[in-house]
Motif scaffolding. Structure first.
Motif, short mmCIF file in Angstrom:
data_model
loop_
_atom_site.label_atom_id
_atom_site.label_comp_id
_atom_site.label_asym_id
_atom_site.label_seq_id
_atom_site.Cartn_x
_atom_site.Cartn_y
_atom_site.Cartn_z
N GLY A 197 -38.09 46.32 -33.58
CA GLY A 197 -38.84 46.95 -32.49
C GLY A 197 -38.22 48.23 -31.97
O GLY A 197 -38.85 48.94 -31.19
N THR A 198 -37.00 48.55 -32.39
CA THR A 198 -36.35 49.78 -31.90
C THR A 198 -37.16 51.03 -32.25
O THR A 198 -37.38 51.87 -31.37
CB THR A 198 -34.91 49.88 -32.42
N PRO A 199 -37.64 51.18 -33.48
CA PRO A 199 -38.44 52.39 -33.78
C PRO A 199 -39.71 52.48 -32.92
O PRO A 199 -40.09 53.57 -32.49
CB PRO A 199 -38.78 52.25 -35.27
N TRP A 200 -40.35 51.35 -32.67
CA TRP A 200 -41.56 51.33 -31.84
C TRP A 200 -41.22 51.81 -30.43
O TRP A 200 -41.92 52.66 -29.87
CB TRP A 200 -42.13 49.92 -31.81
N LEU A 201 -40.13 51.29 -29.85
CA LEU A 201 -39.74 51.70 -28.51
C LEU A 201 -39.37 53.17 -28.47
O LEU A 201 -39.75 53.88 -27.54
CB LEU A 201 -38.57 50.86 -27.99
N THR A 202 -38.68 53.64 -29.48
CA THR A 202 -38.30 55.06 -29.54
C THR A 202 -39.55 55.94 -29.48
O THR A 202 -39.57 56.96 -28.79
CB THR A 202 -37.49 55.34 -30.81
#
Length: 90
Positions: free
Chosen positions: A20-25
Motif C-alpha cells: 500500500g505504500t505506492p498507493w499512499l504516495t
C-alpha cells in the motif's frame, strides 16, 4: 481531486515500506490535489505503530525518531474535528 480519510495504518506507510505504500504516495502527491482528513488521535496512533515497528526490528531507532518527528510536525496544528489537513503533503 478526491477526499480521503487517513487512519494510522495508512500514514505508517509513509514511513515504512509495506503493501500500500505506492498507493499512499500517490494520494499524498500535491499534484493530485487530494483533500486529506485525519482524526485528532492519529498522531498518537502513528507514534505507537512506529514504535512497535522499531521493537519488531522493522525500523532503526534513528528512522523511528525521524518519522515520529515528521508526524509530530505535520499534525501539530490544531484542527477542527475531521478537519482538512493538506499539510500532510509537505
Amino acid at each position: 481531486m478526491a477526499a480521503y480519510f487517513l487512519d494510522a495504518s495508512a500514514l505508517v506507510k509513509r514511513y515504512v515500506t509495506e503493501t500500500g505504500t505506492p498507493w499512499l504516495t500517490g494520494l499524498l502527491d500535491p499534484a493530485a490535489r487530494n483533500r486529506l482528513y485525519v482524526a485528532r488521535i492519529t498522531a498518537v496512533e502513528v507514534t505507537a505503530a512506529l514504535t512497535r515497528k522499531e521493537r519488531g526490528g522493522h525500523l532503526s531507532a534513528a528512522d523511528t525518531a525521524s518519522a515520529i518527528s515528521s508526524v509530530s510536525a505535520r499534525l501539530r496544528e490544531p484542527l477542527p474535528c475531521g478537519g482538512d489537513h493538506g499539510s500532510l503533503n509537505r
